[in-house]
Scaffold this motif. Sequence first.
Motif, PDB file in Angstrom:
ATOM      1  N   GLU A  26       0.825  -1.208   0.000  1.00  8.07           N
ATOM      2  CA  GLU A  26       0.000   0.000   0.000  1.00  8.07           C
ATOM      3  C   GLU A  26       0.860   1.260   0.000  1.00  8.07           C
ATOM      4  N   TRP A  27       1.883   1.281   0.844  1.00  6.95           N
ATOM      5  CA  TRP A  27       2.697   2.492   0.964  1.00  6.95           C
ATOM      6  C   TRP A  27       3.756   2.599  -0.120  1.00  6.95           C
ATOM      7  N   VAL A 161       5.661   0.891   6.380  1.00  7.91           N
ATOM      8  CA  VAL A 161       5.906   2.226   5.822  1.00  7.91           C
ATOM      9  C   VAL A 161       7.379   2.398   5.446  1.00  7.91           C
ATOM     10  N   PRO A 162       8.349   2.182   6.365  1.00  9.15           N
ATOM     11  CA  PRO A 162       9.747   2.296   5.917  1.00  9.15           C
ATOM     12  C   PRO A 162      10.130   1.258   4.862  1.00  9.15           C
ATOM     13  N   LEU A 167      11.513   0.256  -0.731  1.00  7.32           N
ATOM     14  CA  LEU A 167      11.243  -0.330  -2.038  1.00  7.32           C
ATOM     15  C   LEU A 167      10.948   0.732  -3.091  1.00  7.32           C
ATOM     16  N   ALA A 168      10.240   1.789  -2.692  1.00  3.53           N
ATOM     17  CA  ALA A 168       9.925   2.854  -3.646  1.00  3.53           C
ATOM     18  C   ALA A 168      11.186   3.544  -4.131  1.00  3.53           C
ATOM     19  N   TRP A 289      15.038   3.510   9.997  1.00  4.68           N
ATOM     20  CA  TRP A 289      13.682   3.799  10.463  1.00  4.68           C
ATOM     21  C   TRP A 289      12.958   2.505  10.812  1.00  4.68           C
ATOM     22  N   LEU A 290      13.118   1.483   9.986  1.00  4.37           N
ATOM     23  CA  LEU A 290      12.514   0.181  10.243  1.00  4.37           C
ATOM     24  C   LEU A 290      12.976  -0.364  11.595  1.00  4.37           C
ATOM     25  N   ALA A 291      14.303  -0.342  11.812  1.00  6.47           N
ATOM     26  CA  ALA A 291      14.847  -0.892  13.057  1.00  6.47           C
ATOM     27  C   ALA A 291      14.371  -0.099  14.269  1.00  6.47           C
ATOM     28  N   SER A 292      14.398   1.228  14.188  1.00 10.44           N
ATOM     29  CA  SER A 292      13.993   2.036  15.336  1.00 10.44           C
ATOM     30  C   SER A 292      12.495   1.931  15.605  1.00 10.44           C
TER      31      SER A 292
END
Length: 447
Positions: A26-27, A161-162, A167-168, A289-292
């Motif tokens: 979605e994101w 989201v991250p 990927l984007a 961002w994913l990890a945090s």
Amino acid sequence: MTRSAGSIDSEHRRVVLAAMIGTTIEWFDFFIYAICAGLVFAGQYFAALGEGALILSFATVGISFFFRPVGAVVAGHLGDRIGRRSVLILTLLLMGVSTVLIGLVPTTATIGVAAPVLLVLLRILQGLSAGGEWGGAALLAVEHAPADRRGLYGAFPQIGVPIGLLLANGAFALVAALTTAEQFLAWGWRIPFLAGVALIAVGLVIRTKVVESPVFEEVRRAEARSRVPVVVLLRHHWRLVLAGALVFAANNAVGYMTTGGYVQSYAVKSLHLDRSTVLAAVMVSALAWLASTLVGGLLSDRYGRIRVYRIGFAVQLAWMFPFFALVDTGDVGLLVLALVLFSVGLGFTYGPQAALYAELYPTAVRYSGAALSYALGAVLGGAFAPTIAEALQTSTGTVHSVGAYLAAVTVVGLVASSFVPDRRGRPLDAADDRPHEPGPASKTADP
């Protein structure tokens, strides 16, 4: 039916994986538009406006946010009435179809003013989908989770989201590396949009296999659903909706410096850095961002949702001006460092969000409450953050004015967090569905 702890964990792993993958798709679709707003659309669709083309292009990113509350109300109503799972399938379809169609819209040079009009209309459809998506994915994960691990499991749809940002940017970096600058602008940018066909298929297969939330099923069996959930929500919980929205706005405005394409545009067009290099730097920051975000969700289970939020806001505030100072050097290494540390505060103010919102509202209005708080926060925070940033930078001649703007927004979020109760671990079942503000229970409060 009673399940063992092991079977609950096994079932929940499947659910959170499905929520995470669906949210990622979605994101990804949502972010590729934002990236193109800074790199492509200004010249291809709004060039007639001259120097104002980039500002208007970023404004189209924000226009869709005004339709998020509409999507939140519709999806919230359906999600609280017919279930989380069915709505998630609908939002995924809407986002995927609109994304593919964006990749097919001819430029202004080909069809004139119809081109930007079509672009904006399809972006609005993306906004409707985004407004309803998050609440369902977050609740599906949290309502399946053990009470003492909601923060961690709720962080999995958050990391969609991250991952979507990763990927984007990765998709565009790959396309940019395989095409010339002319080819990228002529047709290369369309490839990630058209790839949405495959992503729709993958997402649908995954989401159709997800089981419905056991908490919602209990409400359905007890016939405790609200007839008009949003009316009950706003009658008894409007203060929570507003406070939750302001808390998220502070995260969202800061996050949209990268997810909204502003940093990418500034680094390429003002600092003259290589497009592929900048996209790669943002990909590294997406991993941080994913990890945090996961760490933030995990810590919120131990120390409380609001305490972790406040730590995140403090980090955001402390790093805001050093961040832009490092970006402004034009050094790639310092850009990566700036973005990585920038992501720590974002993760701590994002990881606990799903659990926080789920625990704020009774089951009968939970989808409506979570979705509307999220959507309003996005309008107040990220909707025009890239547009405001571009306008501030242009008018003041310095990127540090953008830092001042984001610091002010962060302070608002920090203050608003004092008005959001931390209900970590509270029961989420129908038996605990008393309103958390003065008023009759939702079962008898319907209009």
